[in-house]
Design a protein around this motif. Structure first.
Motif, PDB file in Angstrom:
ATOM      1  N   ALA A  25     -45.109  21.781 -13.207  1.00  0.00           N
ATOM      2  CA  ALA A  25     -44.218  22.124 -12.095  1.00  0.00           C
ATOM      3  C   ALA A  25     -42.827  21.596 -12.408  1.00  0.00           C
ATOM      4  O   ALA A  25     -42.620  20.380 -12.489  1.00  0.00           O
ATOM      5  N   ILE A  26     -41.881  22.490 -12.601  1.00  0.00           N
ATOM      6  CA  ILE A  26     -40.523  22.078 -12.962  1.00  0.00           C
ATOM      7  C   ILE A  26     -39.531  22.718 -11.999  1.00  0.00           C
ATOM      8  O   ILE A  26     -39.785  23.774 -11.412  1.00  0.00           O
ATOM      9  N   ALA A  27     -38.379  22.073 -11.837  1.00  0.00           N
ATOM     10  CA  ALA A  27     -37.334  22.596 -10.956  1.00  0.00           C
ATOM     11  C   ALA A  27     -36.542  23.677 -11.669  1.00  0.00           C
ATOM     12  O   ALA A  27     -36.256  23.567 -12.869  1.00  0.00           O
ATOM     13  N   GLY A  28     -36.217  24.734 -10.917  1.00  0.00           N
ATOM     14  CA  GLY A  28     -35.461  25.828 -11.515  1.00  0.00           C
ATOM     15  C   GLY A  28     -34.085  25.421 -11.983  1.00  0.00           C
ATOM     16  O   GLY A  28     -33.544  26.026 -12.914  1.00  0.00           O
ATOM     17  N   ASP A  29     -33.499  24.376 -11.369  1.00  0.00           N
ATOM     18  CA  ASP A  29     -32.152  23.945 -11.762  1.00  0.00           C
ATOM     19  C   ASP A  29     -32.170  22.777 -12.734  1.00  0.00           C
ATOM     20  O   ASP A  29     -31.137  22.187 -13.017  1.00  0.00           O
ATOM     21  N   GLY A  30     -33.374  22.424 -13.217  1.00  0.00           N
ATOM     22  CA  GLY A  30     -33.471  21.365 -14.219  1.00  0.00           C
ATOM     23  C   GLY A  30     -33.598  19.970 -13.666  1.00  0.00           C
ATOM     24  O   GLY A  30     -33.731  19.005 -14.430  1.00  0.00           O
ATOM     25  N   ALA A  31     -33.565  19.793 -12.348  1.00  0.00           N
ATOM     26  CA  ALA A  31     -33.693  18.461 -11.757  1.00  0.00           C
ATOM     27  C   ALA A  31     -35.102  17.925 -11.987  1.00  0.00           C
ATOM     28  O   ALA A  31     -36.064  18.679 -12.148  1.00  0.00           O
ATOM     29  N   SER A  32     -35.222  16.599 -12.005  1.00  0.00           N
ATOM     30  CA  SER A  32     -36.554  16.008 -12.153  1.00  0.00           C
ATOM     31  C   SER A  32     -37.292  16.124 -10.819  1.00  0.00           C
ATOM     32  O   SER A  32     -36.712  15.929  -9.749  1.00  0.00           O
ATOM     33  N   VAL A  33     -38.578  16.463 -10.881  1.00  0.00           N
ATOM     34  CA  VAL A  33     -39.361  16.636  -9.644  1.00  0.00           C
ATOM     35  C   VAL A  33     -40.721  15.969  -9.805  1.00  0.00           C
ATOM     36  O   VAL A  33     -41.256  15.843 -10.905  1.00  0.00           O
ATOM     37  N   ARG A  34     -41.244  15.534  -8.677  1.00  0.00           N
ATOM     38  CA  ARG A  34     -42.618  15.020  -8.628  1.00  0.00           C
ATOM     39  C   ARG A  34     -43.189  15.371  -7.254  1.00  0.00           C
ATOM     40  O   ARG A  34     -42.574  15.040  -6.229  1.00  0.00           O
ATOM     41  N   VAL A  35     -44.300  16.015  -7.266  1.00  0.00           N
ATOM     42  CA  VAL A  35     -44.914  16.450  -6.000  1.00  0.00           C
ATOM     43  C   VAL A  35     -45.650  15.269  -5.393  1.00  0.00           C
ATOM     44  O   VAL A  35     -46.644  14.789  -5.942  1.00  0.00           O
ATOM     45  N   GLU A  69     -33.379  11.868  -7.059  1.00  0.00           N
ATOM     46  CA  GLU A  69     -33.518  10.512  -6.546  1.00  0.00           C
ATOM     47  C   GLU A  69     -33.997  10.446  -5.107  1.00  0.00           C
ATOM     48  O   GLU A  69     -34.195   9.362  -4.564  1.00  0.00           O
ATOM     49  N   ILE A  70     -34.182  11.613  -4.457  1.00  0.00           N
ATOM     50  CA  ILE A  70     -34.577  11.609  -3.052  1.00  0.00           C
ATOM     51  C   ILE A  70     -35.895  12.358  -2.854  1.00  0.00           C
ATOM     52  O   ILE A  70     -36.299  13.171  -3.697  1.00  0.00           O
ATOM     53  N   VAL A  71     -36.561  12.053  -1.755  1.00  0.00           N
ATOM     54  CA  VAL A  71     -37.791  12.771  -1.395  1.00  0.00           C
ATOM     55  C   VAL A  71     -37.453  13.735  -0.279  1.00  0.00           C
ATOM     56  O   VAL A  71     -36.970  13.334   0.785  1.00  0.00           O
ATOM     57  N   LEU A  72     -37.705  15.018  -0.518  1.00  0.00           N
ATOM     58  CA  LEU A  72     -37.427  16.057   0.464  1.00  0.00           C
ATOM     59  C   LEU A  72     -38.719  16.485   1.154  1.00  0.00           C
ATOM     60  O   LEU A  72     -39.756  16.647   0.505  1.00  0.00           O
ATOM     61  N   HIS A  73     -38.640  16.645   2.457  1.00  0.00           N
ATOM     62  CA  HIS A  73     -39.797  17.047   3.249  1.00  0.00           C
ATOM     63  C   HIS A  73     -39.544  18.423   3.865  1.00  0.00           C
ATOM     64  O   HIS A  73     -38.415  18.745   4.252  1.00  0.00           O
ATOM     65  N   GLY A  74     -40.575  19.220   3.980  1.00  0.00           N
ATOM     66  CA  GLY A  74     -40.416  20.530   4.618  1.00  0.00           C
ATOM     67  C   GLY A  74     -41.510  21.483   4.229  1.00  0.00           C
ATOM     68  O   GLY A  74     -42.569  21.088   3.732  1.00  0.00           O
TER      69      GLY A  74
END
Length: 434
Positions: A25-35, A69-74
């Motif tokens: 699972a990778i971000a389309g804009d190249g940002a680091s992500v973790r589910v 660096e942030i956790v997004l909820h939604g």
């Protein structure tokens, strides 16, 4: 090759049950992500919630993803390709305002919503997992014998939970259909609704639409005005169905029906509906429309106002209902056909009436009938009876729901049996790889 809809369902399964590795699972804009949390499946849909309708809400809610660096909820919207949301999913609908991430298999377009680029996560499940899913889809079109065998090996508690969910889903769908008919008739008369639903219940598959069209072409008041004359009721149903079109009938009964029908058709200003009774050569003679309509005429002559009569008969349980439906016709009706009327007509009608009136006792009484009716015998139950013991109509209705709403529509990734089988198969594959 899978369709966009099939891939969407697979990705939703993979996402919701976390059947993917972090690097898949990778971000389309190249940002680091973790589910952190994939969220929970959303039940909100437009209309009655059938499988063919596109959601107007996120596929998942309350998801949490560390994005940089942030956790997004939604919420999370899932599609096979990012462009599908724009072309098929009513992207601007306010129901999607809560979407924080768009999970896709392929990012073929950069989407913009409310002036901002939509955050996109590209999910690439294992090729082995895709093959497992394709095998389930292929199997679903050929009877799902593998799923029946898998289900038979589950613990009794697991089986019970799945069957309960399936029969509840089936009843919900039938109640939705009943309520739609009630609204289409003005929403004022449960007797009108019961009449149309009763005739509709005489048909199986697509034939039920022909029976419904027939009922709508002959208003209930016509049977009230028959005042107990069964010949008039028979003539109305057979004539409107097109079975009295023979110019010169040798049978005196048919000639009598013809004369009565022509007089009543003119008196009531009836127009014949366009209906088709073709159902294949496997239909038994006793199940053909003329026989069924004569039986229906006998019941409607005795009890044209069905709603309250059915409610009262249900107080006597199966005995009261079998007397109502089985005793109306002089020749009698088989117990199997009476049971089908209870399953396809009585239970949904009483449940809908109970919900409309806030009558919990009536709803409970209706649902309890499932356990008193013998299981149906059809091609679906014959296949699954080898895997589980079908003890009542509750079990057989669950199996019919499974086979018609999931297997036949290749909805393996939404099916409670298919999901469980996929998850356990994949966990076994991953264990063997380690």
């Amino acid at each position: 090759m899978m369709t966009d809809r099939q891939m969407k369902k697979l990705l939703a399964l993979v996402w919701g049950h976390r059947l993917f590795e972090a690097e898949e699972a990778i971000a389309g804009d190249g940002a680091s992500v973790r589910v952190e949390c994939p969220g929970y499946g959303s039940e909100t849909t437009e209309g009655d919630g059938t499988a063919e309708e596109e959601p107007v809400a996120p596929d998942f809610v309350n998801a949490a993803v560390r994005y940089g660096e942030i956790v997004l909820h939604g919420g999370v919207r899932v599609d096979s390709r990012s462009s599908c949301w724009r072309t098929e999913g009513r992207m601007t609908d306010p129901g999607f305002d809560g979407v924080a991430f768009h999970v896709v298999g392929e990012r073929d377009r950069v989407l913009v919503r409310d002036g901002r680029a939509v955050r996109t996560l590209i999910l690439s499940p294992s090729a082995k997992l895709e093959r497992l899913y394709e095998e389930l889809l292929d199997e679903a079109t050929n009877g799902s014998a593998g799923c029946a065998e898998f289900f038979g090996g589950l613990e009794a508690v697991e089986q019970g939970q799945i069957l309960s969910r399936l029969v509840a889903d089936r009843l919900r769908r039938k109640v939705v259909e009943t309520n739609a008919i009630h609204r289409s008739l003005g929403g004022n008369s449960w007797d009108e609704t019961a009449y149309v639903c009763y005739l509709r219940s005489l048909g199986m598959g697509n034939r039920k639409h022909s029976y419904e069209a027939l009922a709508r072409s002959v208003p209930l008041r016509c049977f009230v005005r028959c005042a107990g004359d069964v010949r008039q009721a028979e003539a109305l149903l057979l004539g409107q169905s097109g079975y009295l079109n023979v110019a010169s009938a040798a049978d005196p009964t048919v000639r009598q029906w013809q004369d009565i029908y022509l007089a009543l058709k003119k008196e009531y200003g009836l127009r014949r509906p366009v209906v088709s009774w073709s159902g294949g050569t496997s239909v038994r003679p006793s199940s053909l429309p003329p026989s069924m309509l004569v039986q229906a005429a006998a019941l409607l002559t005795q009890t044209p106002l069905l709603a309250e009569r059915v409610r009262e008969a249900s107080r006597g349980g199966m005995q009261g209902l079998r007397e109502l439906f089985g005793g109306a016709h002089p020749a009698g009706i088989s117990a199997e056909k009476v049971d089908l009327r209870i399953i396809n007509f009585v239970i949904p009608l009483l449940t809908a009436m109970g919900r409309a009136a806030g009558d919990a006792e009536l709803q409970d009484r209706a649902v309890a009938l499932y356990e008193e009716v013998a299981p149906e015998r059809n091609r679906y139950t014959r296949l699954w009876s080898e895997a589980i013991d079908l003890s009542s109509a509750s079990d057989s209705q669950a199996v019919v729901q499974l086979c018609t709403e999931y297997c036949a529509r290749e909805r393996c990734a939404e099916c409670p049996v298919g999901i469980l089988r996929m998850v356990r198969l994949w966990k076994r594959v991953r264990r063997n790889e380690k």
